[in-house]
Write an enzyme that holds these catalytic residues in place. Structure first.
Site, PDB file in Angstrom:
ATOM      1  CE1 TYR A 275      -3.155  -3.007   0.073  1.00 31.53           C
ATOM      2  CE2 TYR A 275      -3.897  -2.034   2.067  1.00 31.53           C
ATOM      3  CZ  TYR A 275      -3.912  -3.016   1.056  1.00 31.53           C
ATOM      4  OH  TYR A 275      -4.893  -3.918   0.997  1.00 31.53           O
TER       5      TYR A 275
ATOM      6  CG  ASP B  35      -1.292 -20.356   0.816  1.00 31.13           C
ATOM      7  OD1 ASP B  35      -0.702 -20.122   1.807  1.00 31.13           O
ATOM      8  OD2 ASP B  35      -0.792 -20.829  -0.244  1.00 31.13           O
TER       9      ASP B  35
ATOM     10  CG  ASP C 267      -7.638  -4.604   3.250  1.00 29.06           C
ATOM     11  OD1 ASP C 267      -8.789  -4.731   4.174  1.00 29.06           O
ATOM     12  OD2 ASP C 267      -7.262  -3.914   2.416  1.00 29.06           O
TER      13      ASP C 267
ATOM     14  CG  ASP D 284     -13.272  -7.190   4.765  1.00 28.06           C
ATOM     15  OD1 ASP D 284     -12.957  -6.401   5.722  1.00 28.06           O
ATOM     16  OD2 ASP D 284     -13.826  -6.503   3.765  1.00 28.06           O
TER      17      ASP D 284
ATOM     18  CE  LYS E  47       1.989 -17.967  -1.163  1.00 28.13           C
ATOM     19  NZ  LYS E  47       1.343 -19.215  -0.983  1.00 28.13           N
TER      20      LYS E  47
END
Ligand code: NAD
Length: 356
Positions: A135, A218, A242, A246, A186
């Site tokens: 970001y 994952d 992020d 959610d 990751k």
């Protein structure tokens, strides 16, 4: 108690108004001042984070934030996008740790899309890094490749100190809870994640009482759906956090229930619902204000050390749910559907009953 109130866009003003009603009851002495941000900032001052808003944020003890965003942002240049205002504010105040609790209210078990036994008793916190990652990483942009094709690119970037400070915040949180921390990355593919894992492991040596584990993002997303109760605190980077938070929100039934706190080096924090500006339901008095009200509870606890007031607010939310009141997003059979303002009033009423 100086609180900057930034309602923002869409349902932001509707839900923040309910949180302010609650604030007036639990902390009548609190001073509040409102400022525009996001699209509201653009309308008032031409930029998503106007200078007066930033100045107010700097002098306030805490920020009560709604949400920013408009329906179709694809063609708006980045510097004029409403969300840019929030990113700039988080960066300007160095709010690097975003705490997102996902807690299952027993009254809402039926509102989750997962089976009751999977989510019953769920109580986890996702700590999302907020100042780094793709970001903010440079270089970023668009270019044209040798074949004459446009290419978009971003840079995933983390420094050791950025990882260390958020890791410490997460270890401290785990220590105050059930003593388990899962770091999500990751590292099998990304160098930024490899460094992340090394630093978290190193910081973990200072927290021997906290059980540290690591998962690839994952696998973590699969585990969140399959056995979410195995987690206590999860710490992860900006983009993974992020997305995972959610998903965790939906475990609890609705994104309209989840609060968050963004904290930095001191007690000043920015408190906001996890949800966005929901343009699809804005102005209809149907948005769920409980995430905003629960964000206020987090503010009372984290920025003002008002534990008793914070739990009074949380108890009032539970009392309202137990009494069968629901907004449309969490409605179930046998419950009474009410609007945003009525839900705010119901929480205020429950607070007053507790005090009586
Ligand atoms: P969203 O969270 O706004 O909405 C997703 C879905 O959840 C929608 O169907 C919406 O109606 C519903 N929803 C959200 N909050 C609700 C509530 N309180 N009560 C009932 N239902 C609720 O996410 P989106 O649709 O992806 O994004 C809409 C805008 O919000 C975009 O401009 C996006 O950039 C912005 N956004 C802002 C923030 C923020 O301010 N922190 C966070 C996420 C998205």
């Amino acid at each position: 108690m100086k609180i900057a109130v930034m309602p923002g866009d869409g349902i932001g003003p509707e839900v923040v108004a309910q949180a302010v009603k609650v604030l007036r009851v639990v902390a009548p002495h609190a001073e509040t001042e409102e400022a525009a941000i996001g699209e509201a900032g653009i309308q008032a001052h031409g930029v998503p984070l106007p200078q007066p808003t930033l100045e107010l944020a700097r002098k306030a003890d805490a920020i009560l934030f709604g949400s920013v965003g408009v329906a179709d942002e694809a063609d708006i240049p980045r510097e004029r996008r409403p969300g840019t205002g929030l990113l700039q504010l988080r960066e300007a105040l160095t709010l690097y740790a975003n705490f997102r609790p996902a807690y299952m209210f027993p009254e809402l078990i039926g509102a989750s899309t997962l089976r009751p036994e999977v989510v019953d008793g769920l109580d986890i916190v996702i700590v999302r890094e907020l100042n780094g990652d793709v970001y903010f990483g440079q270089p970023r942009g668009f270019e044209t490749n040798e074949a004459g094709e446009r290419v978009g690119f971003n840079t995933m970037r983390y420094s050791e100190s950025e990882v260390e400070r958020v890791a410490r915040a997460a270890f401290e949180a785990a220590r105050r809870r059930r003593g388990k921390l899962c770091s999500v990355d990751k590292a099998n593919v990304l160098e930024a994640s490899q460094l992340w894992r090394e630093v978290v492991t190193r910081v973990g040596r200072d927290y021997k009482d906290v059980e540290l584990s690591h998962l690839f993002v994952d696998a973590a997303s699969m585990m969140l759906m399959r056995r979410p109760k195995q987690f206590d605190v999860i710490v992860t980077g900006n983009i993974f956090g992020d997305i995972l938070s959610d998903a965790a929100a939906m475990l609890t039934g609705s994104i309209g229930m989840l609060p968050s706190a963004s904290l930095g080096y001191n007690r000043k924090g920015l408190y906001e619902p996890v949800h966005g500006s929901a343009p699809d339901i804005a102005g209809k008095d149907i948005a769920n204000p409980l995430a905003a009200i629960l964000s206020l509870a987090m503010m009372l606890r984290e920025s003002f050390e008002m534990e008793a007031a914070a739990s009074r607010v949380e108890k009032s939310v539970r009392a309202v749910l137990a009494a069968g009141y629901r907004t449309a997003d969490i409605q179930q059979e046998g419950t009474q559907c009410i609007g945003t303002r009525d839900m705010g009033d119901a929480v205020v009423e429950a607070l007053r009953k507790q005090a009586a």
